[in-house]
Write an enzyme that holds these catalytic residues in place. Structure first.
Site, mmCIF file in Angstrom:
data_model
loop_
_atom_site.group_PDB
_atom_site.id
_atom_site.type_symbol
_atom_site.label_atom_id
_atom_site.label_comp_id
_atom_site.label_asym_id
_atom_site.label_seq_id
_atom_site.Cartn_x
_atom_site.Cartn_y
_atom_site.Cartn_z
ATOM 1 N N MET A 31 -12.266 3.986 -0.784
ATOM 2 C CA MET A 31 -12.938 4.267 0.490
ATOM 3 C C MET A 31 -13.670 5.592 0.305
ATOM 4 O O MET A 31 -13.303 6.632 0.864
ATOM 5 C CB MET A 31 -11.906 4.325 1.618
ATOM 6 C CG MET A 31 -11.406 2.945 2.017
ATOM 7 S SD MET A 31 -9.883 3.001 2.951
ATOM 8 C CE MET A 31 -8.705 3.081 1.614
ATOM 9 N N ASP A 84 -4.839 3.451 -2.014
ATOM 10 C CA ASP A 84 -5.939 3.789 -1.103
ATOM 11 C C ASP A 84 -6.508 5.157 -1.451
ATOM 12 O O ASP A 84 -5.831 6.172 -1.333
ATOM 13 C CB ASP A 84 -5.425 3.800 0.344
ATOM 14 C CG ASP A 84 -5.167 2.399 0.859
ATOM 15 O OD1 ASP A 84 -6.089 1.562 0.759
ATOM 16 O OD2 ASP A 84 -4.054 2.141 1.339
ATOM 17 N N SER A 111 0.839 -1.195 0.000
ATOM 18 C CA SER A 111 0.000 0.000 0.000
ATOM 19 C C SER A 111 0.875 1.245 0.000
ATOM 20 O O SER A 111 1.645 1.473 0.944
ATOM 21 C CB SER A 111 -0.892 0.004 1.239
ATOM 22 O OG SER A 111 -1.404 1.309 1.431
ATOM 23 N N HIS A 170 -1.177 -1.382 -4.212
ATOM 24 C CA HIS A 170 -2.443 -1.092 -3.529
ATOM 25 C C HIS A 170 -2.557 0.422 -3.364
ATOM 26 O O HIS A 170 -1.720 1.061 -2.727
ATOM 27 C CB HIS A 170 -2.474 -1.793 -2.176
ATOM 28 C CG HIS A 170 -3.775 -1.686 -1.454
ATOM 29 N ND1 HIS A 170 -4.858 -2.496 -1.736
ATOM 30 C CD2 HIS A 170 -4.191 -0.849 -0.470
ATOM 31 C CE1 HIS A 170 -5.870 -2.178 -0.946
ATOM 32 N NE2 HIS A 170 -5.500 -1.164 -0.166
HETATM 33 C C1 DX5 Z 1 -6.325 1.683 5.574
HETATM 34 C C2 DX5 Z 1 -5.829 1.292 4.208
HETATM 35 C C3 DX5 Z 1 -4.684 0.354 4.200
HETATM 36 C C4 DX5 Z 1 -3.430 0.825 4.875
HETATM 37 C C5 DX5 Z 1 -2.687 -0.353 5.409
HETATM 38 O O1 DX5 Z 1 -7.542 2.350 5.444
HETATM 39 O O2 DX5 Z 1 -6.869 0.682 3.471
HETATM 40 O O3 DX5 Z 1 -4.393 -0.070 2.874
HETATM 41 O O4 DX5 Z 1 -2.591 1.538 4.027
HETATM 42 O O5 DX5 Z 1 -1.579 0.102 6.090
HETATM 43 P P1 DX5 Z 1 -0.752 -0.794 7.106
HETATM 44 O O6 DX5 Z 1 -0.242 -1.972 6.345
HETATM 45 O O7 DX5 Z 1 0.314 0.130 7.572
HETATM 46 O O8 DX5 Z 1 -1.698 -1.200 8.198
HETATM 47 ZN ZN ZN Z 2 -6.446 -0.307 1.520
#
Ligand code: DX5
Ligand code: ZN
Length: 222
Positions: free
Chosen positions: A67, A34, A7, A32
Site C-alpha cells: 500500500m 501489509d 495478516s 500476509h
Molecule cells: C488493511 C490491510 C489488511 C488488514 C486486515 O489495510 O490490508 O490486511 O490487516 O485486517 P482485518 O482482518 O483485521 O480486517
Molecule cells: Zn492487506
C-alpha cells in the site's frame, strides 16, 4: 482451493518472529504482510529490513501487500528481502503494466489490488499479467474494520470474467473477514482469505484458520 493468509498487522509486533512461527504451526498457507508508506494510506508499517529478518522464521509464502504510492521504486527491495508474491495497487502512481511485468520477470508472483471505490472494470485490462487480484473489502490502512458487504458484487464480477476468459487467477479478499463474512466472499468467488484480527485475536488461531479454509459457503455455515 481455499488458502488462508493471516495478516501480521494484527499480531503482537514485540514478538513478531514467534507470531509468524505460531501461524505456521497452525496451518496457515501464507503470511500476509501489509506495507504502508504513510502516503498512499494514512498509516506506516514495515519495510524490507523487517521482512528480511522474518524471512528466517518460516518457509511460508510471503504475500506482500504494497500500500505504497511508488511500487515501481521499491519492488526490487521487497523481492531481495524475500517476498514470494507482490501485490501493487491499481491506484498507485506508476506504470501498472511495466511494474507487474518487472515483478514477474524477477520470478515473483504479481498481483493487483483495488480499493473499495475502484470498479472491477479498472483491473480487467491487466488480468493476463497477474496471478491474483486482491479485492479490498475495507478501506486500506488499518486492521479491525468492518467488512463492506457492497464489495461482494465486485468479487462475483471478477470471478465471472476470470472464468469466462479461462484464466487461472486467485481472488484474494482483505479486510473484515471473520466467521460471519468468510462464507459470503467464498460464495462470491474468492479463494484466498486474508484475516488479521480474526486470527491473531483468537484464543485458538488454528481453529479459525481451519474454519476459513474448510467451510465452503455461507449456507453451509448457517
Ligand atoms: C488493511 C490491510 C489488511 C488488514 C486486515 O489495510 O490490508 O490486511 O490487516 O485486517 P482485518 O482482518 O483485521 O480486517
Ligand atoms: Zn492487506
Amino acid at each position: 482451493m481455499i488458502k488462508v493468509s493471516p495478516s501480521i498487522l494484527a499480531c503482537d509486533f514485540s514478538q513478531l518472529g514467534e507470531e509468524i512461527k505460531k501461524i505456521d504451526s497452525c496451518g496457515a498457507d501464507m503470511v500476509h504482510i501489509d506495507v504502508m508508506d504513510g502516503h498512499f494510506v494514512p498509516n506506516i508499517t514495515i519495510g524490507p529490513p523487517v521482512i528480511k529478518k522474518i524471512r528466517k522464521c518460516t518457509n511460508l509464502f510471503f504475500d506482500v501487500h504494497l500500500m505504497i504510492s511508488r511500487p515501481d521504486f521499491y519492488y526490487e527491495r521487497f523481492i531481495e528481502a524475500g517476498a514470494d508474491g507482490l501485490t501493487i495497487h491499481i491506484e498507485s502512481d506508476c506504470n501498472i503494466k511495466d511494474t507487474l511485468n518487472s515483478i514477474k520477470e524477477k520470478g515473483v508472483s504479481p498481483a493487483l489490488s483495488l480499493k473499495p471505490a475502484t470498479p472491477a472494470s479498472a483491473v480487467l485490462p491487466y488480468l493476463d499479467m497477474v496471478d491474483m487480484i486482491l479485492v479490498m473489502t475495507v478501506e486500506p490502512g488499518f486492521g479491525g474494520q468492518t467488512f463492506m458487504h457492497d464489495m461482494l458484487p465486485k468479487i462475483s464480477q471478477l470471478r465471472q470474467e476470470i472464468n469466462k476468459r479461462n484464466l487461472n487467477i486467485n481472488i484474494e479478499v482483505d479486510g473484515g473477514i471473520n466467521r460471519k463474512t468468510v462464507g459470503l466472499v467464498k460464495d462470491a468467488g474468492a479463494n484466498v482469505i486474508v484475516a488479521g484480527s480474526a486470527v491473531f485475536n483468537s484464543n485458538n488461531p488454528k481453529e479459525e484458520i481451519d474454519f476459513f479454509r474448510k467451510n465452503t459457503n455461507f449456507n453451509d455455515q448457517y
